[in-house]
Design a protein around this motif. Structure first.
Motif, PDB file in Angstrom:
ATOM      1  N   ILE A 169       0.885  -1.167   0.000  1.00 49.46           N
ATOM      2  CA  ILE A 169       0.000   0.000   0.000  1.00 49.46           C
ATOM      3  C   ILE A 169       0.918   1.210   0.000  1.00 49.46           C
ATOM      4  O   ILE A 169       1.742   1.379   0.909  1.00 49.46           O
ATOM      5  N   GLY A 170       0.800   2.028  -1.028  1.00 54.08           N
ATOM      6  CA  GLY A 170       1.637   3.224  -1.155  1.00 54.08           C
ATOM      7  C   GLY A 170       0.838   4.476  -0.844  1.00 54.08           C
ATOM      8  O   GLY A 170      -0.251   4.670  -1.388  1.00 54.08           O
ATOM      9  N   LEU A 171       1.363   5.302   0.030  1.00 52.14           N
ATOM     10  CA  LEU A 171       0.734   6.586   0.347  1.00 52.14           C
ATOM     11  C   LEU A 171       1.576   7.697  -0.252  1.00 52.14           C
ATOM     12  O   LEU A 171       2.755   7.837   0.092  1.00 52.14           O
ATOM     13  N   TYR A 172       0.966   8.463  -1.145  1.00 50.73           N
ATOM     14  CA  TYR A 172       1.651   9.563  -1.813  1.00 50.73           C
ATOM     15  C   TYR A 172       1.225  10.855  -1.130  1.00 50.73           C
ATOM     16  O   TYR A 172       0.042  11.188  -1.087  1.00 50.73           O
ATOM     17  N   ASN A 173       2.198  11.597  -0.589  1.00 52.58           N
ATOM     18  CA  ASN A 173       1.915  12.835   0.138  1.00 52.58           C
ATOM     19  C   ASN A 173       1.505  13.951  -0.828  1.00 52.58           C
ATOM     20  O   ASN A 173       2.350  14.536  -1.487  1.00 52.58           O
ATOM     21  N   ILE A 215       2.823  -0.850 -10.609  1.00 56.24           N
ATOM     22  CA  ILE A 215       2.278   0.294  -9.872  1.00 56.24           C
ATOM     23  C   ILE A 215       0.854   0.551 -10.348  1.00 56.24           C
ATOM     24  O   ILE A 215       0.607   0.769 -11.541  1.00 56.24           O
ATOM     25  N   ILE A 216      -0.077   0.549  -9.392  1.00 58.75           N
ATOM     26  CA  ILE A 216      -1.494   0.736  -9.691  1.00 58.75           C
ATOM     27  C   ILE A 216      -1.983   1.965  -8.929  1.00 58.75           C
ATOM     28  O   ILE A 216      -1.977   1.980  -7.699  1.00 58.75           O
ATOM     29  N   GLY A 217      -2.386   2.982  -9.666  1.00 54.41           N
ATOM     30  CA  GLY A 217      -2.932   4.186  -9.053  1.00 54.41           C
ATOM     31  C   GLY A 217      -4.400   3.990  -8.742  1.00 54.41           C
ATOM     32  O   GLY A 217      -5.158   3.482  -9.561  1.00 54.41           O
ATOM     33  N   THR A 218      -4.800   4.374  -7.548  1.00 57.27           N
ATOM     34  CA  THR A 218      -6.208   4.286  -7.177  1.00 57.27           C
ATOM     35  C   THR A 218      -6.865   5.622  -7.466  1.00 57.27           C
ATOM     36  O   THR A 218      -6.351   6.669  -7.097  1.00 57.27           O
ATOM     37  N   THR A 219      -7.999   5.574  -8.157  1.00 56.61           N
ATOM     38  CA  THR A 219      -8.654   6.805  -8.587  1.00 56.61           C
ATOM     39  C   THR A 219     -10.103   6.530  -8.944  1.00 56.61           C
ATOM     40  O   THR A 219     -10.437   5.402  -9.342  1.00 56.61           O
ATOM     41  N   THR A 256       1.978  -2.540  -6.215  1.00 55.09           N
ATOM     42  CA  THR A 256       1.832  -1.445  -5.262  1.00 55.09           C
ATOM     43  C   THR A 256       0.598  -0.661  -5.635  1.00 55.09           C
ATOM     44  O   THR A 256       0.457  -0.202  -6.767  1.00 55.09           O
ATOM     45  N   LEU A 257      -0.302  -0.537  -4.674  1.00 51.06           N
ATOM     46  CA  LEU A 257      -1.532   0.228  -4.828  1.00 51.06           C
ATOM     47  C   LEU A 257      -1.284   1.604  -4.219  1.00 51.06           C
ATOM     48  O   LEU A 257      -1.089   1.715  -3.006  1.00 51.06           O
ATOM     49  N   VAL A 258      -1.268   2.642  -5.052  1.00 48.01           N
ATOM     50  CA  VAL A 258      -0.879   3.979  -4.601  1.00 48.01           C
ATOM     51  C   VAL A 258      -2.118   4.840  -4.378  1.00 48.01           C
ATOM     52  O   VAL A 258      -2.986   4.943  -5.253  1.00 48.01           O
TER      53      VAL A 258
END
Length: 187
Positions: free
Chosen positions: A10-14, A104-108, A133-135
């Motif tokens: 689980i990726g957290l992008y600031n 890398i999978i962006g959640t949107t 990685t789910l970002v």
């Protein structure tokens, strides 16, 4: 032969303040850590201003969050992640995400149809076995356009383009993907 699964992160992008560490940073991390422990996922932080706290390592960050939060079990899961080497900290991915994080999978809620992926497809990727990685973007706007562009796939967990609050989205995605992985492992 037992099934082998890749690692899920689980990726957290600031998307908040890149210079100051705010309470919302600590609270979000503390909310995500128990989900990662529950489903045996890693946690990766991108662009978090740790210099503002005077911490340098994931373990120091885990100690800080566990002392500063009252969420859940007061951040105990952060310490578990750090002790198991399941907590990683990265700068903003200006030249792309680190290759060790896999797909890398962006959640949107606004997926590019050419990059759209369903939860079942995420799980198929995990059982290739490849790491994924789910970002998630922190903040009202979610992931910036340039980050979504850098993602190989886009996941809309509702399948209906309904925006979710960050913690809700993280909980939904983690639970759905985690459940599908467990089900696949049990078959």
């Amino acid at each position: 032969m037992p099934k082998r699964a890749g690692r899920v992160t689980i990726g957290l992008y600031n998307s908040y303040d890149p210079r100051r560490f705010h309470e919302i940073h600590a609270r979000t991390i503390a909310r995500v850590a128990p989900l990662c422990v529950a489903f045996d996922f890693k946690l990766a932080l991108f662009g978090f201003p740790l210099d503002d706290l005077g911490v340098r390592t994931p373990h120091e960050l885990a100690e800080y969050v566990s002392e500063e939060t009252t969420i859940g079990t007061s951040g105990r899961e952060m310490l578990v992640l750090a002790e198991r080497n399941l907590l990683e900290v990265y700068d903003y991915p200006e030249r792309g995400f680190p290759p060790q994080l896999g797909t890398i999978i962006g959640t949107t809620c606004r997926p590019d149809e050419r990059k759209a992926i369903e939860p079942e497809d995420v799980v198929r990727e995990v059982f290739r076995p490849r790491s994924v990685t789910l970002v998630f973007g922190l903040g009202r706007r979610g992931l910036p356009a340039e980050v979504l562009e850098a993602c190989e796939y886009h996941l809309d967990i509702t399948g209906r383009r309904i925006p979710l609050e960050t913690a809700t989205a993280i909980g939904a995605v983690t639970a759905v993907v985690g459940h599908l992985i467990r089900r696949e492992l049990e078959e």
